[in-house]
Design a protein around this motif. Structure first.
Motif, mmCIF file in Angstrom:
data_model
loop_
_atom_site.group_PDB
_atom_site.id
_atom_site.type_symbol
_atom_site.label_atom_id
_atom_site.label_comp_id
_atom_site.label_asym_id
_atom_site.label_seq_id
_atom_site.Cartn_x
_atom_site.Cartn_y
_atom_site.Cartn_z
ATOM 1 N N MET A 246 -7.024 -7.693 -8.493
ATOM 2 C CA MET A 246 -6.188 -8.275 -7.747
ATOM 3 C C MET A 246 -4.872 -7.681 -7.041
ATOM 4 O O MET A 246 -4.161 -7.307 -7.774
ATOM 5 C CB MET A 246 -5.773 -9.757 -8.162
ATOM 6 N N VAL A 247 -4.679 -7.502 -5.782
ATOM 7 C CA VAL A 247 -3.681 -6.670 -5.007
ATOM 8 C C VAL A 247 -2.722 -7.808 -4.824
ATOM 9 O O VAL A 247 -2.826 -8.689 -4.231
ATOM 10 C CB VAL A 247 -4.018 -5.867 -3.871
ATOM 11 N N ARG A 248 -1.491 -7.380 -5.532
ATOM 12 C CA ARG A 248 -0.384 -8.375 -5.313
ATOM 13 C C ARG A 248 0.262 -8.206 -3.663
ATOM 14 O O ARG A 248 0.346 -6.889 -3.504
ATOM 15 C CB ARG A 248 0.895 -7.966 -6.339
ATOM 16 N N GLU A 249 0.798 -9.044 -2.939
ATOM 17 C CA GLU A 249 1.219 -8.830 -1.839
ATOM 18 C C GLU A 249 2.800 -8.833 -2.306
ATOM 19 O O GLU A 249 3.952 -9.448 -2.007
ATOM 20 C CB GLU A 249 1.144 -10.412 -1.088
ATOM 21 N N PHE A 250 3.183 -7.363 -2.191
ATOM 22 C CA PHE A 250 4.682 -6.827 -2.728
ATOM 23 C C PHE A 250 4.873 -5.447 -2.182
ATOM 24 O O PHE A 250 4.248 -4.564 -2.089
ATOM 25 C CB PHE A 250 4.571 -6.878 -4.152
ATOM 26 N N TYR A 251 6.017 -5.753 -1.418
ATOM 27 C CA TYR A 251 6.596 -4.332 -0.579
ATOM 28 C C TYR A 251 8.005 -4.176 -1.164
ATOM 29 O O TYR A 251 8.692 -5.022 -1.121
ATOM 30 C CB TYR A 251 6.452 -4.669 0.885
ATOM 31 N N PHE A 252 8.202 -3.065 -1.553
ATOM 32 C CA PHE A 252 9.483 -2.597 -2.166
ATOM 33 C C PHE A 252 10.441 -2.763 -1.119
ATOM 34 O O PHE A 252 10.562 -1.926 -0.326
ATOM 35 C CB PHE A 252 9.344 -1.276 -2.923
ATOM 36 N N ASP A 253 11.686 -3.496 -1.595
ATOM 37 C CA ASP A 253 12.934 -3.743 -0.814
ATOM 38 C C ASP A 253 13.904 -3.657 -1.652
ATOM 39 O O ASP A 253 14.130 -4.620 -2.301
ATOM 40 C CB ASP A 253 12.656 -4.701 0.198
ATOM 41 N N GLU A 254 14.475 -2.546 -1.883
ATOM 42 C CA GLU A 254 15.683 -2.336 -2.826
ATOM 43 C C GLU A 254 16.655 -3.279 -2.531
ATOM 44 O O GLU A 254 17.199 -3.905 -3.780
ATOM 45 C CB GLU A 254 16.288 -0.949 -2.988
ATOM 46 N N LYS A 255 17.212 -3.778 -1.232
ATOM 47 C CA LYS A 255 18.220 -4.594 -1.057
ATOM 48 C C LYS A 255 17.923 -6.105 -1.654
ATOM 49 O O LYS A 255 18.620 -6.652 -2.208
ATOM 50 C CB LYS A 255 18.818 -4.731 0.321
#
Length: 382
Positions: A246-255
């Motif tokens: 299962m691919v998590r809908e996650f995109y790295f956003d440091e802020k």
């Protein structure tokens, strides 16, 4: 037993003898613990005013009791894991509630007795109403912080498919700011780790070889990174799903991640800072509301005694704490001792089947003597 009976009978010689009889019988048979309840000489006013005040005080009694119960329940909510210590925080003027009741003294400074009874009643109503309004405001503010904190904390529990990843992922785990490449996070069941390692590079074209790494694990599975070209992302997700990856809908956003962590810390800090002052306010205002409530009870005894026994004012109030096993016996003793105050009502009470013309008792408990119940079981925090 956390139930008390506040009663009164005329204070003339005959009735003082009745008091002595009652005290002797109840103490000998261990029916109740009794103490005199001192009510000062209040201003009587007119009969009409007393009748109207009797109704108003009944409503105020119920209202004050409800506010006290709300405070106790909220103290329990605020103390959370220390609910068993709620009772030790319930004091009236710095003493335990039973001591306050059995040694009751009218607060002359707060409720001066030279003013009309209606003024005293209005002052008590205003005080309790203000406490209720303040309770609503303070509890809403604290509950808002507590609710937001719980919402964020809930995100940190649960499995890797649903929980927040803010406290798990790091910048180094991702390929960032690339026009062509993207790093995905995939949840893989524990039983499929070997299969993942063997097949992830071939789930679609353009997967970067040896780009997978497990960055977190729970009881059910692991969270793996994988880097691939953006244009094959949808194809990779579909093939991964077919293989129970299962691919998590996650995109790295440091802020964004930093903000989430800071919000959690801020809410935890705010809750901690508000806890102490809020609990102190609740304890102080429980005491204020309880003291006001018992003054309302005292006013009710005074008004009903004057209406029942007439002028000049001459009655004796008594506080009884019934023995739990002897409630019915105590009631029978009181009805026998004081039946001369109202022969018709006493006869009806002692023989409920008796039909007495002209006697109409309301739903409210009625006895030959003035009677009000003070039920401290409402303060058990349930």
């Amino acid at each position: 037993m956390s139930e008390f009976w506040l009663i009164s009978a005329p204070g003339d010689k005959t009735n003082l003898q009745a008091w002595e009889r009652m005290n002797t019988v109840t103490s000998k048979s261990n029916l109740s613990s009794n103490s005199k309840f001192h009510i000062p000489d209040l201003k009587v006013g007119t009969l009409d005013a007393l009748v109207g005040l009797s109704d108003e005080l009944g409503k105020l009694d119920t209202f004050a009791e409800s506010v006290i119960k709300k405070i106790v329940q909220y103290i329990g909510e605020v103390m959370e894991d220390s609910k068993d210590k709620v009772q030790e925080n319930l004091l009236a003027n710095g003493v335990d509630l039973i001591s306050y009741l059995t040694r009751f003294e009218w607060d002359m400074a707060k409720y001066p007795i030279k003013q009309p009874l209606k003024n005293i009643s209005e002052a008590l109503a205003k005080q309790v109403t203000q406490i209720e309004a303040d309770l609503k405001t303070r509890s809403a503010a604290y509950n808002n912080i507590k609710g937001n904190l719980q919402s964020l904390e809930k995100k940190t529990v649960g499995n890797l498919l649903t929980r927040t990843l803010a406290d798990i992922v790091h910048k180094e785990d991702f390929v960032l700011n690339s026009e062509y490449l993207i790093t995905l996070l995939v949840v893989v069941p524990k039983s499929s780790y070997v299969q993942w390692q063997k097949t992830y590079e071939s789930l679609s074209d353009m997967v970067v070889p040896r780009s997978t790494k497990m960055i977190a694990e729970d009881a059910e599975g692991g969270l793996f990174t994988v880097t691939l070209f953006r244009k094959v992302m949808d194809d990779f997700k579909a093939k991964a799903r077919e293989n129970r990856f299962m691919v998590r809908e996650f995109y790295f956003d440091e802020k964004e991640l930093k903000c989430e962590k800071e919000e959690l810390m801020k809410l935890a800090s705010d809750k901690k800072q508000q806890y102490g002052p809020l609990l102190r306010w609740l304890k102080v205002n429980f005491s204020e509301a309880f003291v006001a409530w018992i003054h309302v009870k005292a006013l009710r005894v005074f008004v009903e005694s004057v209406l029942r026994y007439g002028l000049p004012v001459n009655f004796q109030a008594m506080l009884l704490q019934p023995n739990r096993k002897s409630v019915k016996r105590l009631r029978d003793v009181l009805n026998v001792v004081f039946k001369h105050l109202d022969e018709v009502a006493a006869a009806s009470i002692m023989d409920p089947g008796m039909d007495i013309p002209g006697l109409q008792l309301s739903n409210q408990e009625y006895y030959p003597y003035v009677y009000f119940k003070i039920d401290l079981s409402l303060l058990d925090g349930s």
